[in-house]
Design a protein around this motif. Structure first.
Motif, PDB file in Angstrom:
ATOM      1  N   MET A  63       0.811  -1.213   0.000  1.00  0.00           N
ATOM      2  CA  MET A  63       0.000   0.000   0.000  1.00  0.00           C
ATOM      3  C   MET A  63       0.846   1.265   0.000  1.00  0.00           C
ATOM      4  SD  MET A  63      -3.313  -0.949   2.356  1.00  0.00           S
ATOM      5  CE  MET A  63      -2.379  -1.799   3.612  1.00  0.00           C
ATOM      6  N   ASN A  64       2.118   1.147   0.399  1.00  0.00           N
ATOM      7  CA  ASN A  64       2.993   2.320   0.340  1.00  0.00           C
ATOM      8  C   ASN A  64       3.215   2.800  -1.094  1.00  0.00           C
ATOM      9  OD1 ASN A  64       3.429   2.742   3.046  1.00  0.00           O
ATOM     10  ND2 ASN A  64       5.222   1.431   3.141  1.00  0.00           N
ATOM     11  N   LEU A  65       3.023   1.916  -2.064  1.00  0.00           N
ATOM     12  CA  LEU A  65       3.207   2.304  -3.466  1.00  0.00           C
ATOM     13  C   LEU A  65       2.149   3.288  -3.925  1.00  0.00           C
ATOM     14  CD1 LEU A  65       4.126  -1.183  -4.956  1.00  0.00           C
ATOM     15  CD2 LEU A  65       5.670   0.645  -4.253  1.00  0.00           C
ATOM     16  N   ALA A  66       1.068   3.441  -3.147  1.00  0.00           N
ATOM     17  CA  ALA A  66       0.026   4.412  -3.484  1.00  0.00           C
ATOM     18  C   ALA A  66       0.334   5.793  -2.935  1.00  0.00           C
ATOM     19  CB  ALA A  66      -1.329   3.941  -2.949  1.00  0.00           C
ATOM     20  N   LEU A  67       1.296   5.894  -2.018  1.00  0.00           N
ATOM     21  CA  LEU A  67       1.566   7.174  -1.365  1.00  0.00           C
ATOM     22  C   LEU A  67       2.090   8.261  -2.305  1.00  0.00           C
ATOM     23  CD1 LEU A  67       3.055   6.109   2.083  1.00  0.00           C
ATOM     24  CD2 LEU A  67       0.689   6.527   1.448  1.00  0.00           C
ATOM     25  N   PRO A  68       2.903   7.965  -3.328  1.00  0.00           N
ATOM     26  CA  PRO A  68       3.341   9.055  -4.208  1.00  0.00           C
ATOM     27  C   PRO A  68       2.192   9.821  -4.849  1.00  0.00           C
ATOM     28  CG  PRO A  68       4.733   7.141  -4.540  1.00  0.00           C
ATOM     29  CD  PRO A  68       3.620   6.705  -3.628  1.00  0.00           C
ATOM     30  N   MET A  69       1.105   9.149  -5.156  1.00  0.00           N
ATOM     31  CA  MET A  69      -0.039   9.824  -5.766  1.00  0.00           C
ATOM     32  C   MET A  69      -0.936  10.468  -4.722  1.00  0.00           C
ATOM     33  SD  MET A  69      -1.453  10.536  -8.660  1.00  0.00           S
ATOM     34  CE  MET A  69      -2.897  11.575  -8.891  1.00  0.00           C
ATOM     35  N   PHE A  70      -1.208   9.755  -3.633  1.00  0.00           N
ATOM     36  CA  PHE A  70      -2.119  10.251  -2.596  1.00  0.00           C
ATOM     37  C   PHE A  70      -1.439  10.156  -1.225  1.00  0.00           C
ATOM     38  CE2 PHE A  70      -5.055   8.396  -5.827  1.00  0.00           C
ATOM     39  CZ  PHE A  70      -5.643   9.574  -6.235  1.00  0.00           C
ATOM     40  N   PRO A  71      -0.429  10.982  -0.976  1.00  0.00           N
ATOM     41  CA  PRO A  71       0.332  10.840   0.270  1.00  0.00           C
ATOM     42  C   PRO A  71      -0.469  11.121   1.530  1.00  0.00           C
ATOM     43  CG  PRO A  71       0.979  12.817  -0.917  1.00  0.00           C
ATOM     44  CD  PRO A  71       0.094  12.048  -1.832  1.00  0.00           C
ATOM     45  N   PHE A  72      -1.539  11.925   1.423  1.00  0.00           N
ATOM     46  CA  PHE A  72      -2.323  12.246   2.613  1.00  0.00           C
ATOM     47  C   PHE A  72      -3.532  11.327   2.776  1.00  0.00           C
ATOM     48  CE2 PHE A  72      -1.739  16.639   4.677  1.00  0.00           C
ATOM     49  CZ  PHE A  72      -0.396  16.373   4.872  1.00  0.00           C
ATOM     50  N   LEU A  73      -3.697  10.345   1.899  1.00  0.00           N
ATOM     51  CA  LEU A  73      -4.868   9.481   2.008  1.00  0.00           C
ATOM     52  C   LEU A  73      -4.844   8.653   3.292  1.00  0.00           C
ATOM     53  CD1 LEU A  73      -7.426   8.891   0.514  1.00  0.00           C
ATOM     54  CD2 LEU A  73      -6.275   7.078  -0.726  1.00  0.00           C
ATOM     55  N   PRO A  74      -3.708   8.034   3.652  1.00  0.00           N
ATOM     56  CA  PRO A  74      -3.692   7.299   4.923  1.00  0.00           C
ATOM     57  C   PRO A  74      -3.285   8.164   6.110  1.00  0.00           C
ATOM     58  CG  PRO A  74      -1.688   6.878   3.757  1.00  0.00           C
ATOM     59  CD  PRO A  74      -2.477   7.786   2.884  1.00  0.00           C
ATOM     60  N   GLY A  75      -2.730   9.325   5.851  1.00  0.00           N
ATOM     61  CA  GLY A  75      -2.214  10.159   6.938  1.00  0.00           C
ATOM     62  C   GLY A  75      -0.908  10.784   6.505  1.00  0.00           C
TER      63      GLY A  75
END
Length: 837
Positions: free
Chosen positions: A254-266
């Motif tokens: 799921m960390n691979l999604a952070l570049p696009m939506f870094p604030f989605l999980p926190g």
């Protein structure tokens, strides 16, 4: 600056503390600087830290970066300079990216975007709490820039070597050798690609290759003292980056999604709600930022690179070899991370599996993304309808893929409030920014006005970057910042429409709103006493109790009562410590002897203190059960909260010596002295055998000492005695890397010093050099004769003086080459000023 990390005088942090890293600069890194400064002011080199654990190599710890020039400024100017120097370093990183972008595009506004994109990259912004990360990332674009200059025909060879060697050497000194190693690997890849793409210029390529090899070698010599000490620490130390720790080079999927939506999980490494997402989601996160604007520009640059022809008027001039080189670096890095995440990683080599690849490739990957996006930026308002549609299709695939990776966590969540906030803060900014950037680019194309559209895109992208900065605020404050983003995007649109006054007004309004939000958030910040200017009374009491360089005993504290590294800054030796590299035998002593249970592998390096309940750290129950091993480690003072139960209080020999409203301090009368003589010894062949002997129930450190004696210097009369006599020694003089011990021994024996045995320590007994032995598995020892003895222990790593001389000579050579050939442009008739293309 984000709250709670850097401050001018008084520490303040949000009540929403999960938004902050555990290891902040004021409480972890800054004490190293204070210890180093005190050592330098005493006339010594800051090579050894006697206050952390049982003693640790200080300069060899990679994060203190004591040989890096910016460190000298931070140490000399003090805490009031932190914010300013951080901004300077971030700006230097952006400037390096701006200069490097000249090898990709000929558009100044596009280069500015590249500089802004890199300056706001996660390593410089989200991870600014760790100076070694920032320093290493700042120099990444400069190393690439200097390497690309090697392909320039209008610059003299000597000047190429000088500039690249200085940049390379400085990066090796920044405190993160992993960043430097991966950066140099990526530079080699880009150099090979550029040479292959322009293979007909074989003479230029040969000169560039020679210059780069010479510069890298010279850079390694410049960094020789740091690298020598660090490599010694890796050989003889215990580190979190142990063999096999990072095999595969992957991260949580799921960390691979952070570049696009870094604030989605926190925020990075800190979910909005710990129960909302799995623990692995943010831990060792993938610190790369793409966002909505970056995703569109990245996709557009790929489309234009594939579809446009050399003379195509749709695209701005792009220097293809350099672009292809950076594109390859980006794709290769992402591929390694994805394969590692799928557990089919290729990062399994004996050296590679000690490198946290996803984290430390991030600066290079961020730079590559900024370069690729700059090419898309330069061509955004010239692209065709087909280009837009294909680029948006690629962005849609990125968005859907990111959401698919995060979907399982959202489906499992029962906390709708945090879920809604996460969706709002995570999805809205990138998607809204994406729409604005597309609209501005399309408007510029439709109206045929390239420059206003470019300024609009730059402002919109900068607004998104600004939103994604870690502020450490709570959810409601972060939500209010959406208003700031809306005003910035509106201002960008108005400027693209050439309504400059209205656009500037909107931007000014966004600034005022942001200031208001931060002012309101400031009212919620928790204020604490600054320990460096107002040390609490119990800290002053301990200072006087432990004596100079803690010769009267070490301290063991409950978690929360004392921050280990802060105590070190006041000359208080704590057995618990927070350091990247631990002495290997000290780590084994902690693992085997200080607890009755298995400890977490991070404990020897990141031990914040005695735990209140059973878990990954030793508790007071462990202390009571293993007391004799704490005594052997010279743990004399015990610190606990005043309102907490203290089980060892019932043990005979432990008495309370201090109490205030916050803490109680106890003294253990059974503690062994810092140095003592035992006249009987048992020989063993390894530290493992030594620990086995020490662990035996019958072991008594006052009657026998366990000695590793590879050189057979231990006299037989000492090893033949079944039990020996005990005599306390006196530490008459102490400094960070030198101790003078006096003892009167009843007969020949072994002087035990309860400090970590480590390569580089030497001993003189009564003026004669003596072998330093590892005793009791972890400590230092020397053989002494009957009667009075004077023993001097001194830390002087072998060949260090030669490494310093070589480093200074290499730096002088590089500076001399740069100075002599400052005007080092060849008069090449008829040649234009080329890039690497």
């Amino acid at each position: 600056m984000p709250y709670g990390i850097y401050f001018d005088s008084t520490p303040r942090w949000p009540s929403f503390t999960s938004a902050l890293d555990n290891f902040s600069f004021p409480h972890v890194d800054w004490p190293w600087r204070l210890v180093a400064r005190s050592i330098v002011l005493s006339g010594d080199l800051p090579l050894w830290n006697p206050f952390a654990s049982l003693g640790l190599p200080l300069a060899a710890q990679y994060q203190p970066q004591l040989f890096f020039p910016f460190e000298w400024l931070e140490i000399a100017l003090g805490r009031t300079s932190w914010d300013v120097l951080l901004i300077v370093k971030i700006s230097l990183g952006g400037l390096g990216a701006y200069l490097l972008a000249a090898n990709i595009v000929d558009d100044r506004i596009a280069r500015t975007y590249a500089g802004v994109a890199y300056a706001f990259s996660p390593f410089l912004i989200w991870l600014h709490t760790v100076p070694a990360f920032v320093n290493g990332a700042v120099l990444v674009p400069w190393v690439f820039w200097a390497a690309h200059r090697a392909f320039r025909a209008d610059i003299r060879l000597g000047h190429k070597v000088a500039v690249l060697s200085i940049c390379s050497g400085l990066q090796w000194l920044t405190g993160q050798p992993q960043i430097a190693a991966l950066t140099h690997c990526a530079v080699a890849v880009t150099a090979v690609v550029i040479a292959m793409r322009s293979w007909r210029l074989y003479r230029r390529n040969a000169e560039a290759g020679a210059a780069m090899i010479a510069a890298v070698v010279l850079g390694l010599v410049i960094a020789a003292p740091q690298l020598a000490l660090f490599s010694q620490a890796i050989r003889h130390g215990y580190t979190l980056h142990s063999e096999g720790a990072y095999g595969g080079g992957g991260t949580a999927a799921m960390n691979l999604a952070l570049p696009m939506f870094p604030f989605l999980p926190g925020q990075l490494m800190s979910p909005w709600n710990a129960g909302l997402f799995p623990d692995k989601l943010n831990w060792e996160a993938f610190p790369v930022l793409l966002g909505g604007a970056g995703a569109f520009l990245f996709a557009l640059s790929l489309v234009l690179r594939v579809t446009s022809k050399r003379d195509d008027p749709r695209a701005a001039p792009v220097l293809a070899p350099a672009f292809d080189a950076f594109m390859l670096v980006v794709l290769a890095s992402v591929l390694i991370v994805v394969l590692g995440t799928l557990d089919i990683g290729i990062w399994h080599g004996p050296i590679f599996n000690r490198i946290n690849f996803p984290r430390y490739i991030a600066p290079t990957l961020s730079l590559g993304i900024a370069m690729v996006c700059a090419a898309g930026f330069a061509s955004a308002s010239r692209s065709s309808v087909r280009d837009f549609l294909v680029a948006l299709s690629l962005v849609a695939a990125i968005v859907l893929g990111s959401l698919a990776l995060l979907a399982p966590a959202f489906e499992a969540s029962a906390d709708r409030t945090y879920l809604n906030w996460s969706l709002l803060l995570g999805l809205a900014p990138p998607l809204i920014t994406l729409l604005f950037v597309c609209a501005i680019a399309w408007t510029g194309r439709r109206q045929g006005r390239t420059e206003p559209a470019q300024w609009g895109i730059l402002i919109a992208a900068s607004g998104e970057f600004l939103f994604l900065v870690r502020y450490g605020l709570d959810l409601s404050d972060e939500g209010r910042r959406l208003v700031v983003l809306a005003l910035v995007l509106s201002g960008a649109w108005l400027i693209a429409e050439r309504r400059c006054r209205a656009g500037i007004a909107a931007l000014c309004g966004s600034g005022l709103v942001l200031v208001a939000i931060l002012w309101l958030a400031d009212q919620k910040l928790l204020k604490s006493i600054d320990p460096y200017t107002e040390p609490p009374a119990y800290l002053r009491f301990l200072q006087s109790a432990v004596g100079d360089f803690s010769v009267h005993g070490r301290v063991l504290a409950s978690q929360g009562t004392m921050i280990p590294n802060v105590a070190n800054a006041f000359g208080i030796a704590l057995v618990c410590s927070l350091n990247p590299v631990q002495v290997a035998t000290t780590a084994q002593y902690i693992f085997k002897l200080l607890s009755s249970k298995q400890l977490n592998y991070t404990t020897p390096n990141a031990w914040p203190g005695v735990a209140e309940r059973e878990g990954m750290y030793p508790t007071w129950s462990d202390f009571a059960e293993r007391r004799k091993y704490y005594n052997l480690a010279n743990v004399r003072f015990l610190v606990e909260f005043a309102n907490k139960e203290f089980p060892p209080e019932q043990i005979p020999g432990i008495r309370e010596i201090y109490r205030d409203s916050k803490v109680r301090i106890f003294e253990d009368a059974a503690v062994l002295p810092r140095a003592f003589v035992v006249t009987a010894a048992r020989k063993v062949s390894s530290s493992k055998d030594a620990f086995d002997k020490v662990f035996e129930t019958s072991f008594d450190a006052r009657k026998v000492v366990i000695v590793e004696d590879p050189r057979n210097v231990l006299p037989e009369e000492i090893s033949d005695r079944r039990q020996g006599q005990f005599a306390a020694a006196s530490v008459r003089a102490a400094s960070a890397s030198r101790l003078l011990v006096e003892v009167v021994s009843p007969e020949s024996g072994v002087l035990v010093l309860s400090d970590a045995f480590y390569s580089g320590w030497r001993a003189m007994v009564n003026g004669r050099e003596a072998s330093v032995l590892r005793v009791d598995g972890f400590a230092r020892g020397v053989v002494v004769d009957r009667g009075p003895n004077t023993v001097v222990f001194e830390y002087r790593p072998r060949y260090l003086a030669a490494f310093f001389a070589a480093s200074i000579s290499a730096m002088l050579i590089a500076l001399l080459l740069a100075a002599i050939q400052f005007r080092g442009r060849k008069n090449v008739s008829g040649q234009q000023k080329p890039g690497p293309a």
